[in-house]
Design an enzyme around this catalytic site. Structure first.
Site, short mmCIF file in Angstrom:
data_model
loop_
_atom_site.label_atom_id
_atom_site.label_comp_id
_atom_site.label_asym_id
_atom_site.label_seq_id
_atom_site.Cartn_x
_atom_site.Cartn_y
_atom_site.Cartn_z
N ASP A 101 16.10 -3.95 6.56
CA ASP A 101 15.12 -5.02 6.53
C ASP A 101 14.58 -5.98 7.66
O ASP A 101 15.04 -5.37 8.37
CB ASP A 101 15.33 -5.65 5.05
CG ASP A 101 16.40 -5.17 3.94
OD1 ASP A 101 15.31 -3.73 3.44
OD2 ASP A 101 17.63 -4.85 3.50
N LYS A 158 -0.82 8.89 5.65
CA LYS A 158 -1.92 8.62 5.57
C LYS A 158 -1.47 7.34 3.89
O LYS A 158 -0.21 8.07 3.04
CB LYS A 158 -2.79 9.27 4.28
CG LYS A 158 -3.02 10.08 3.14
CD LYS A 158 -3.37 10.96 2.74
CE LYS A 158 -3.02 11.22 1.46
NZ LYS A 158 -3.04 11.13 1.08
N HIS A 188 -1.60 16.08 6.35
CA HIS A 188 -1.09 17.23 5.70
C HIS A 188 -1.82 19.14 5.84
O HIS A 188 -1.94 20.26 6.30
CB HIS A 188 -0.18 17.63 4.61
CG HIS A 188 -1.00 17.24 3.87
ND1 HIS A 188 -1.17 16.76 2.98
CD2 HIS A 188 -1.44 18.87 2.69
CE1 HIS A 188 -1.63 16.67 1.79
NE2 HIS A 188 -1.96 17.47 1.77
N LYS A 192 -1.70 22.99 8.19
CA LYS A 192 -2.51 24.29 7.45
C LYS A 192 -2.81 25.21 8.51
O LYS A 192 -3.51 25.02 9.68
CB LYS A 192 -3.46 24.38 5.65
CG LYS A 192 -2.99 23.57 4.79
CD LYS A 192 -4.39 23.45 3.89
CE LYS A 192 -3.58 22.36 2.78
NZ LYS A 192 -2.60 23.39 1.73
N GLU A 226 -8.43 19.49 -8.03
CA GLU A 226 -6.79 19.52 -8.68
C GLU A 226 -7.05 19.51 -9.77
O GLU A 226 -7.66 19.12 -11.00
CB GLU A 226 -6.10 18.48 -7.50
CG GLU A 226 -6.68 18.17 -6.51
CD GLU A 226 -5.67 16.98 -5.92
OE1 GLU A 226 -4.12 17.37 -5.64
OE2 GLU A 226 -6.65 15.94 -5.96
N ASP A 245 -8.66 8.39 -1.04
CA ASP A 245 -6.88 9.28 -0.80
C ASP A 245 -7.32 10.49 -0.82
O ASP A 245 -6.73 11.34 0.04
CB ASP A 245 -6.83 9.23 -2.39
CG ASP A 245 -5.62 10.26 -3.05
OD1 ASP A 245 -4.53 9.80 -2.02
OD2 ASP A 245 -5.67 11.46 -3.36
N HIS A 250 -8.45 13.37 4.23
CA HIS A 250 -8.24 15.28 4.09
C HIS A 250 -10.03 15.86 4.48
O HIS A 250 -10.04 16.61 5.75
CB HIS A 250 -8.15 16.05 2.83
CG HIS A 250 -6.60 15.17 2.04
ND1 HIS A 250 -5.44 15.12 3.64
CD2 HIS A 250 -5.79 14.51 1.90
CE1 HIS A 250 -4.26 14.66 2.81
NE2 HIS A 250 -4.26 14.01 1.79
#
Length: 490
Positions: A101, A158, A188, A192, A226, A245, A250
């Site tokens: 903590d 992120k 991420h 790739k 998606e 997001d 990305h």
């Protein structure tokens, strides 16, 4: 490719490490980090000597044995390798836990020091902050105040802020403890195989780089639809939305790799310099060239306001003012509850000046015959789409494809997933595939006009490709997705 042909190639192996996972009891650690670390260990890519310390707030503290059981369950459910045999026993023995903590870091400090003693000699420290954004600054401050940050590296998840002011504040907080050379902002998507393959495709082959510019490419699409909806994450999504997001984190990063100039070397500073140059060349986003959408039924999700204006879909045009790309529109799209889940970059090639070949009405109207399509689905593929003559007495043209697929061309059994690749790169100290502070601040800067004056959301049906306005956004071109299905042979 025969596995025997690659077996003797040298594999990068980091120096001895103590890896600390903050948020070790969370979903990301369970789904990706713990299974990924075990796969690296089984592949012989972790250091010769290492320890992994899990950490969470004292209210979520685990004993060492409980953490090992937690890791076993995570690997069994989400890993590619079963948690069994000598490889698992060695990995399991390297796990321990230390709660922390902000005002009570002592259990973690003790666990890290014990792990270092077990490793012996000099071990590097790597901290992975798999924690909610609200906890970033407090965890970084804890690492600085406790002395654990000394000579250590840190992986930051992120989002890297929600606007320019918050991104600057987060960078200042991180830089107060960690020099930029020790900060790894993880995305991420950049882990790739297809991202590295963009560099190989362009710069290792004389066929493509001469075409990679405004003289030969008419438009570029980066499309990441998606199929899933928000999956009960209303609290997160209402405060974020698809643009923050997915696009800033990305899609803009992919754009940087697609559009960059040739780096002087394939090393971190040169690669990231060229990527940031692309970001600096981006025009501020024009809200008139943005379509925001919200799938029907989103406002009925628990925790979503009845009058919510949060976008679950966004499509936009990006313009890059430099010699290579002036006048070439980059169209980006991502959203939830769409027809398919895909990761595709499409480069549309310009039509020949002299149209000597007759095209039927369907081909002429579609305008999608000449494309280079990079599919980021694991393990990925590259397709060159062109026109060829159909067999027969007349000059009739039809689409044809040349396809490179990782799965059919290489043995992928030991390929690394994105998180595995990036964690390994962080342990090696290679920042090539990680976002730099000036780059992320520039992206929030060009996003400011849209964040300040977003167009209203338009409804779209779940299972569709988004609101109706997306067709006019890309005119006179068409979205590569949905792909046109070829007619059956006549």
């Amino acid at each position: 490719m025969d596995p025997a042909q690659t077996a003797d190639r040298p594999r990068p192996r980091p120096a001895n490490h103590v890896v600390v996972l903050f948020g070790a009891t969370g979903d990301l650690a369970r789904r990706k980090l713990l299974p990924g670390l075990f796969h690296l260990a089984k592949a012989g890519l972790l250091p010769q000597r290492y320890r992994i310390v899990g950490s969470a707030p004292a209210a979520e503290a685990l004993s060492d044995e409980q953490f090992r059981a937690h890791a076993r369950q995570a690997v069994a459910e989400f890993g590619r390798s079963r948690p069994e045999g000598p490889a698992w026993q060695e990995f399991e023995a390297a796990l321990s836990f230390g709660a922390a903590d902000p005002d009570a870091p002592e259990p973690l400090v003790t666990a890290v020091h014990e792990a270092e003693q077990a490793v012996g000699g000099t071990a590097r420290r790597l901290f992975h902050l798999a924690v909610p954004p609200v906890a970033f600054t407090s965890v970084v401050a804890l690492l600085g105040a406790s002395g654990l940050a000394q000579d250590a590296r840190v992986i930051v998840e992120k989002p890297f802020g929600t606007d320019l002011a918050s991104a600057r504040a987060l960078n200042e907080a991180v830089h107060a403890v960690f020099d930029e050379s020790r900060v790894f902002r993880i995305d991420h998507f950049l882990g790739k195989e297809a991202v590295d393959n963009i560099l190989a495709l362009r710069f290792a082959n004389g066929l493509f780089e001469p075409l990679w510019n405004r003289d030969h490419i008419s438009h570029v699409q980066i499309d990441v639809p998606e199929k899933i909806d928000i999956q009960g994450r209303a609290h997160f999504f209402e405060g974020t939305g698809t643009f923050r997001d997915m696009v800033v984190t990305h899609l803009f990063q992919l754009l940087g790799f697609v559009a960059m100039e040739p780096p002087v070397a394939l090393e971190a500073q040169a690669l990231r310099d060229e990527q940031v140059k692309v970001f600096r060349s981006m025009r501020p986003l024009d809200p008139a060239h943005v379509v925001r959408g919200q799938y029907t039924g989103y406002r009925a999700e628990p925790g979503v306001a009845a009058d919510s204006d949060t976008e679950t879909f966004v499509a936009l045009r990006v313009d890059i003012d430099n010699w290579r790309w002036a006048g070439v529109p980059f169209h980006l799209r991502s959203g939830k509850a769409l027809a398919e889940g895909r990761h595709v970059v499409t480069l549309g090639l310009r039509e020949p000046v002299l149209r000597m070949f007759p095209l039927d009405a369907r081909e002429a109207a579609d305008g999608r015959a000449n494309e280079l399509v990079i599919d980021f689905a694991d393990p990925g593929s590259i397709t060159a789409r062109f026109l060829a003559k159909e067999p027969g007495p007349s000059m009739q043209l039809a689409e044809a494809d040349m396809v490179f697929g990782y799965r059919s061309s290489f043995t992928t059994d030991n390929a690394l997933e994105a998180y595995e690749h990036l964690i390994l790169q962080a342990m090696l100290g290679d920042q090539s595939l990680f976002t730099r502070s000036d780059g992320i601040e520039r992206l929030w800067e060009v996003s400011s006009p849209l964040l300040d004056a977003p167009p209203p959301v338009a409804p779209y049906a779940p299972g569709s490709w988004g609101p109706e306005g997306i067709a006019s956004l890309v005119a006179p071109y068409r979205w590569h997705l949905p792909e046109r299905r070829r007619a059956e042979p006549r």
